[in-house]
Design a protein around this motif. Structure first.
Motif, mmCIF file in Angstrom:
data_model
loop_
_atom_site.group_PDB
_atom_site.id
_atom_site.type_symbol
_atom_site.label_atom_id
_atom_site.label_comp_id
_atom_site.label_asym_id
_atom_site.label_seq_id
_atom_site.Cartn_x
_atom_site.Cartn_y
_atom_site.Cartn_z
ATOM 1 N N ASP A 153 1.702 -1.205 -7.182
ATOM 2 C CA ASP A 153 1.576 0.255 -7.159
ATOM 3 C C ASP A 153 1.706 0.785 -5.737
ATOM 4 O O ASP A 153 2.391 1.784 -5.486
ATOM 5 C CB ASP A 153 0.206 0.687 -7.711
ATOM 6 N N LYS A 154 1.079 0.133 -4.860
ATOM 7 C CA LYS A 154 1.102 0.567 -3.477
ATOM 8 C C LYS A 154 2.509 0.500 -2.931
ATOM 9 O O LYS A 154 2.963 1.413 -2.233
ATOM 10 C CB LYS A 154 0.149 -0.313 -2.660
ATOM 11 N N LYS A 155 3.221 -0.557 -3.250
ATOM 12 C CA LYS A 155 4.584 -0.729 -2.761
ATOM 13 C C LYS A 155 5.487 0.342 -3.328
ATOM 14 O O LYS A 155 6.307 0.925 -2.612
ATOM 15 C CB LYS A 155 5.085 -2.127 -3.164
ATOM 16 N N ILE A 156 5.341 0.687 -4.542
ATOM 17 C CA ILE A 156 6.173 1.694 -5.186
ATOM 18 C C ILE A 156 5.891 3.064 -4.571
ATOM 19 O O ILE A 156 6.810 3.849 -4.259
ATOM 20 C CB ILE A 156 5.921 1.715 -6.710
ATOM 21 N N VAL A 157 4.623 3.362 -4.346
ATOM 22 C CA VAL A 157 4.231 4.675 -3.800
ATOM 23 C C VAL A 157 4.771 4.791 -2.377
ATOM 24 O O VAL A 157 5.289 5.845 -1.977
ATOM 25 C CB VAL A 157 2.703 4.849 -3.849
ATOM 26 N N GLU A 158 4.670 3.763 -1.593
ATOM 27 C CA GLU A 158 5.119 3.803 -0.200
ATOM 28 C C GLU A 158 6.627 4.041 -0.145
ATOM 29 O O GLU A 158 7.107 4.819 0.668
ATOM 30 C CB GLU A 158 4.746 2.528 0.529
ATOM 31 N N THR A 159 7.379 3.371 -0.973
ATOM 32 C CA THR A 159 8.826 3.605 -0.988
ATOM 33 C C THR A 159 9.138 5.029 -1.444
ATOM 34 O O THR A 159 10.054 5.667 -0.917
ATOM 35 C CB THR A 159 9.555 2.583 -1.888
ATOM 36 N N ALA A 160 8.376 5.557 -2.357
ATOM 37 C CA ALA A 160 8.588 6.928 -2.843
ATOM 38 C C ALA A 160 8.308 7.909 -1.725
ATOM 39 O O ALA A 160 9.024 8.907 -1.548
ATOM 40 C CB ALA A 160 7.730 7.205 -4.049
ATOM 41 N N ASN A 168 -3.723 7.832 2.189
ATOM 42 C CA ASN A 168 -4.357 6.948 1.205
ATOM 43 C C ASN A 168 -4.680 7.702 -0.085
ATOM 44 O O ASN A 168 -4.479 7.186 -1.190
ATOM 45 C CB ASN A 168 -5.618 6.316 1.783
ATOM 46 N N ASP A 169 -5.170 8.936 0.061
ATOM 47 C CA ASP A 169 -5.484 9.727 -1.124
ATOM 48 C C ASP A 169 -4.215 10.052 -1.914
ATOM 49 O O ASP A 169 -4.216 10.047 -3.159
ATOM 50 C CB ASP A 169 -6.181 11.048 -0.730
ATOM 51 N N THR A 170 -3.142 10.322 -1.205
ATOM 52 C CA THR A 170 -1.871 10.612 -1.875
ATOM 53 C C THR A 170 -1.392 9.390 -2.647
ATOM 54 O O THR A 170 -0.907 9.507 -3.773
ATOM 55 C CB THR A 170 -0.813 11.036 -0.826
#
Length: 182
Positions: free
Chosen positions: A170-177, A147-149
Motif C-alpha cells: 500500500d505504501k509503495k502504491i501511494v508513494e508512486t501515486a 504520512n496522513d495523506t
C-alpha cells in the motif's frame, strides 16, 4: 582811671627817656636779661636732653607706620597674586570639568552603541532560531501531512478495492501515486 587817661600818662612819661617807657610799663632791665638767659638755658637743656628723646619716639613711630604701610602693600600684592592664581585654577577646573563631561558623553554614546549592537545581534539570533524552529516545524508538519495523506489514500484504496493488501505494498502504491501527482 579810665583807659584814655592811662594812655596819656604813659605817653607823657615815655617822652622823657627810654628808661621811662620801660619803667612806665613796669619792665626791669636786669630781670628781663635774667629771664632771657634762663629762657636760653631752658631751651638749651630741652634741645640737649628732651627734644632728642621726643624726636626718637616720633622717628620710631614713623618707622612703624612706614613698616605697616609696606606690609599692607605687600599683603595687597599677595592678595592680588592669590586672586589671579585662584582665577587661573578655576579656569583650569572648568576646562577639566568640560573635558570630563565630554568624555562621559562619548563613553555613554559608545556604551549605548555597544548595547544597541548587542541587542541587534541577540535579536538576529532570536529571529534565526525562530526561523530554524519554524523550518523544522514546517518539515515536521509536511512529513505528518505526507504520512496522513498516505494513510488516507490507503484507506480510500481499500474501500474501493475492497480487500486489504499488505502495508508495504500500500505504501509503495501511494508513494508512486503521489510522485506522479506532483
Amino acid at each position: 582811671m579810665d583807659f584814655t587817661t592811662q594812655l596819656t600818662v604813659l605817653a607823657a612819661t615815655a617822652s622823657g627817656s627810654d628808661e621811662g617807657v620801660f619803667a612806665a610799663l613796669g619792665i626791669d632791665w636786669k630781670m628781663l636779661i635774667g629771664q632771657a638767659l634762663a629762657f636760653l638755658v631752658l631751651v638749651w637743656i630741652l634741645g640737649k636732653f628732651v627734644y632728642p628723646k621726643f624726636v626718637n619716639i616720633i622717628d620710631e613711630r614713623q618707622e612703624k607706620i612706614d613698616a605697616s604701610v609696606k606690609a599692607a602693600e605687600n599683603a595687597e600684592q599677595n592678595a592680588e597674586i592669590a586672586q589671579a592664581e585662584v582665577a587661573e585654577l578655576l579656569k583650569e577646573a572648568r576646562k577639566e570639568a568640560k573635558d570630563i563631561v565630554a568624555t562621559a558623553k562619548n563613553e555613554a554614546i559608545a556604551l549605548i552603541d555597544s548595547s544597541d549592537e548587542k541587542a541587534k545581534v541577540r535579536a538576529d539570533k532570536i529571529v534565526a532560531d525562530a526561523q530554524e524552529k519554524l523550518d523544522k516545524d514546517v518539515i515536521a508538519a509536511r512529513k505528518a501531512l505526507h504520512n496522513d495523506t498516505i494513510d488516507l489514500v490507503a484507506m480510500a484504496t481499500e474501500k474501493i478495492i475492497g480487500n486489504v493488501s499488505d502495508a508495504k505494498l500500500d505504501k509503495k502504491i501511494v508513494e508512486t501515486a503521489i510522485k506522479e501527482a506532483r
